[in-house]
Design a protein around this motif. Structure first.
Motif, PDB file in Angstrom:
ATOM      1  N   ARG A 159      -1.457   0.743   7.603  1.00 50.09           N
ATOM      2  CA  ARG A 159      -1.356   2.059   7.779  1.00 50.09           C
ATOM      3  C   ARG A 159      -0.119   2.137   8.840  1.00 50.09           C
ATOM      4  O   ARG A 159       1.056   2.964   8.610  1.00 50.09           O
ATOM      5  CB  ARG A 159      -2.475   2.824   8.271  1.00 50.09           C
TER       6      ARG A 159
ATOM      7  N   CYS B 149       2.348   0.121   9.672  1.00 49.45           N
ATOM      8  CA  CYS B 149       3.385  -0.303   9.181  1.00 49.45           C
ATOM      9  C   CYS B 149       3.940   0.331   7.670  1.00 49.45           C
ATOM     10  O   CYS B 149       4.928   0.062   7.520  1.00 49.45           O
ATOM     11  CB  CYS B 149       3.402  -2.022   9.087  1.00 49.45           C
ATOM     12  N   ARG B 150       3.209   1.069   7.309  1.00 53.77           N
ATOM     13  CA  ARG B 150       3.403   1.746   6.166  1.00 53.77           C
ATOM     14  C   ARG B 150       3.782   0.673   4.880  1.00 53.77           C
ATOM     15  O   ARG B 150       4.893   1.079   4.127  1.00 53.77           O
ATOM     16  CB  ARG B 150       4.777   2.708   6.161  1.00 53.77           C
ATOM     17  N   TRP B 151       3.126  -0.044   4.872  1.00 53.37           N
ATOM     18  CA  TRP B 151       3.272  -1.391   3.852  1.00 53.37           C
ATOM     19  C   TRP B 151       3.131  -0.802   2.494  1.00 53.37           C
ATOM     20  O   TRP B 151       4.011  -1.038   1.646  1.00 53.37           O
ATOM     21  CB  TRP B 151       2.433  -2.634   4.231  1.00 53.37           C
TER      22      TRP B 151
ATOM     23  N   PRO C 121       2.918   2.924   1.519  1.00 52.18           N
ATOM     24  CA  PRO C 121       3.672   4.038   1.392  1.00 52.18           C
ATOM     25  C   PRO C 121       5.177   3.705   1.053  1.00 52.18           C
ATOM     26  O   PRO C 121       5.777   4.256   0.113  1.00 52.18           O
ATOM     27  CB  PRO C 121       3.512   5.012   2.385  1.00 52.18           C
ATOM     28  N   ASP C 122       5.967   2.644   1.720  1.00 50.39           N
ATOM     29  CA  ASP C 122       7.208   2.442   1.637  1.00 50.39           C
ATOM     30  C   ASP C 122       7.598   1.424   0.900  1.00 50.39           C
ATOM     31  O   ASP C 122       8.876   1.190   0.572  1.00 50.39           O
ATOM     32  CB  ASP C 122       7.536   2.134   3.242  1.00 50.39           C
TER      33      ASP C 122
ATOM     34  N   GLY D 269      -0.424   8.828   3.966  1.00 49.94           N
ATOM     35  CA  GLY D 269       1.076   8.740   4.210  1.00 49.94           C
ATOM     36  C   GLY D 269       1.848   8.684   2.948  1.00 49.94           C
ATOM     37  O   GLY D 269       2.987   8.595   2.853  1.00 49.94           O
ATOM     38  N   PHE D 270       1.193   8.652   1.573  1.00 47.27           N
ATOM     39  CA  PHE D 270       1.718   8.675   0.485  1.00 47.27           C
ATOM     40  C   PHE D 270       2.589  10.073   0.126  1.00 47.27           C
ATOM     41  O   PHE D 270       1.939  11.109   0.542  1.00 47.27           O
ATOM     42  CB  PHE D 270       1.010   8.250  -0.717  1.00 47.27           C
ATOM     43  N   ARG D 271       3.684  10.273  -0.585  1.00 44.97           N
ATOM     44  CA  ARG D 271       4.340  11.224  -0.942  1.00 44.97           C
ATOM     45  C   ARG D 271       3.934  11.870  -2.241  1.00 44.97           C
ATOM     46  O   ARG D 271       3.429  11.118  -3.227  1.00 44.97           O
ATOM     47  CB  ARG D 271       5.792  11.205  -0.919  1.00 44.97           C
TER      48      ARG D 271
END
Length: 412
Positions: A162, A164-166, A168-169, A189-191
């Motif tokens: 989470r 590191c946003r592995w 979502p990014d 954290g997802f869009r």
């Protein structure tokens, strides 16, 4: 189109995920695409503490899997990578490898591993969302794995991913099986624009006409606490005049057999043909899940066979079963409510027949293999187009409005 399917096989092949991976591979190949399965298995970790510990640490970020994926992408570049699961053998490192290579990633959310360290959103048999939104430490405080070292490890793995946003990014399009759970993913954290809804396909290619009203009330699936088998048995105890049958295997099988009343028969895990015969002879199928069921393959397969379904009002199940149309809903964990719903349908075979036909129609419209293939290809194409243009994915595939039923707050 060339597609990689990334799949970490879990220690148990019970459940719908392996069936969906197999169906996806088959449908893509049948329609002229080149589909390659990149699979690692966790099955050999079962009896080795050393291997399990090693798999955990590499599961946080497996540098070996990263370079292996970079090599594969360079040697045989696909148009898109479809990820089904990465823990623990791949890790999110393969997502980073795809992004750096410029290959779009589509990921199907088969479980709740993006929002719950232990994947089930359950604690001592009750719904738990304490870890959502960056609070993985609750997994340690509650010792959710009943092993403090494992609880710490699961919380650490989820927390690092989470921060590191592995996910979502590095994922272009995130596929949900129903709209349920979307809110939790946004908190994670997802869009909004990353999320699409593509329901799983039934494994029943052609619907068959039923020639009887059914002989028993059935349960099919993994025999484990989150599936609510104990609720099924509690209802059976209150209706000794009605036969109940359980088709499936799992970690709670011995316990459930010991607690079962005399009108319940356990059939074990059935093969494809025997399972279809099980559906065909059922008057009603019950899906008594206690967790946020992401989809429910057995529900759709039973519907395809013309069987009405009684399901818990939780997770994705209310999107599959329309109360009073192709089945009935009951309060999760409430055997008395389940008894009322079973008794009503059991004593009205004609109603069961009407609901069964309505279920078959819904499957043909929304959950057929043809519909799944068309939806999946549309998502692949949008992901590829978005990656080429650096654009954010916009929502594309949704279940038809006729199939939507609002879930209770705990299902959203």
């Amino acid at each position: 189109m060339k597609i990689y399917q990334i799949y970490n096989e879990q220690r148990s092949r019970l459940g719908g995920e392996p069936a969906v991976v197999d169906a996806t591979m088959q449908l893509l190949t049948q329609n002229g695409h080149e589909s390659r399965l990149i699979m690692k298995s966790s099955r050999d970790l079962e009896n080795s503490l050393i291997k399990r510990a090693s798999a955990f640490w590499s599961g946080i970020y497996n540098i070996g899997a990263y370079y292996e994926m970079r090599r594969l992408l360079k040697e045989d570049r696909p148009d898109v990578v479809h990820v089904h699961s990465v823990y623990p053998m791949f890790s999110p490192s393969v997502l980073v490898a795809c992004r750096r290579a410029g290959v779009p990633v589509v990921m199907t959310v088969h479980t709740h591993n993006l929002t719950c360290p232990t994947w089930f959103h359950l604690y001592k048999g009750r719904i738990c969302e304490d870890c959502v939104g960056g609070h993985e430490y609750h997994c340690v405080l509650k010792n959710c794995r009943n092993n403090i070292l494992e609880s710490c490890a699961y919380a650490l793995r989820s927390g690092v991913a989470r921060i590191c946003r592995w996910f979502p990014d590095n994922v272009n399009v995130l596929i949900l099986l129903t709209p349920a759970g979307k809110g939790r993913l946004l908190q994670a954290g997802f869009r909004e624009g990353q999320i699409a809804v593509v329901p799983n396909p039934t494994s029943i290619a052609e619907a068959t006409e039923r020639h009887s009203s059914g002989e028993y009330v059935g349960f099919a699936g993994r025999v484990s606490p989150e599936k609510g088998v104990d609720i099924f048995l509690a209802a059976a105890t209150r209706m000794p005049d009605i036969p109940f049958k359980v088709a499936g295997d799992g970690p709670a099988l011995s316990e459930m057999k010991a607690r079962a009343p005399g009108n319940v028969e356990f059939l074990g895990r059935l093969g494809v043909d025997d399972l279809r015969a099980f559906y065909r002879k059922s008057r009603i199928l019950v899906a008594p899940s206690l967790w946020f069921e992401p989809f429910g393959m057995v529900v759709v397969d039973a519907m395809a066979m013309g069987v009405p379904v009684i399901a818990s009002r939780i997770g994705g199940l209310p999107y599959l079963v329309e109360d009073g149309v192709n089945g009935s809903m009951f309060e999760p964990g409430n055997p008395d409510d389940l008894v009322q719903k079973v008794r009503r349908l059991w004593e009205d075979p004609q109603l069961c027949e009407r609901m069964g036909k309505a279920g078959q129609q819904k499957v043909a419209q929304q959950y057929s293999q043809k519909v799944y293939y068309q939806n999946l290809i549309s998502v692949y194409q949008r992901a590829i187009h978005g990656a080429r243009n650096g654009a954010t994915f916009s929502p594309l595939v949704q279940i038809s409005n006729a199939g939507l039923r609002s879930s209770e707050s705990h299902g959203q």
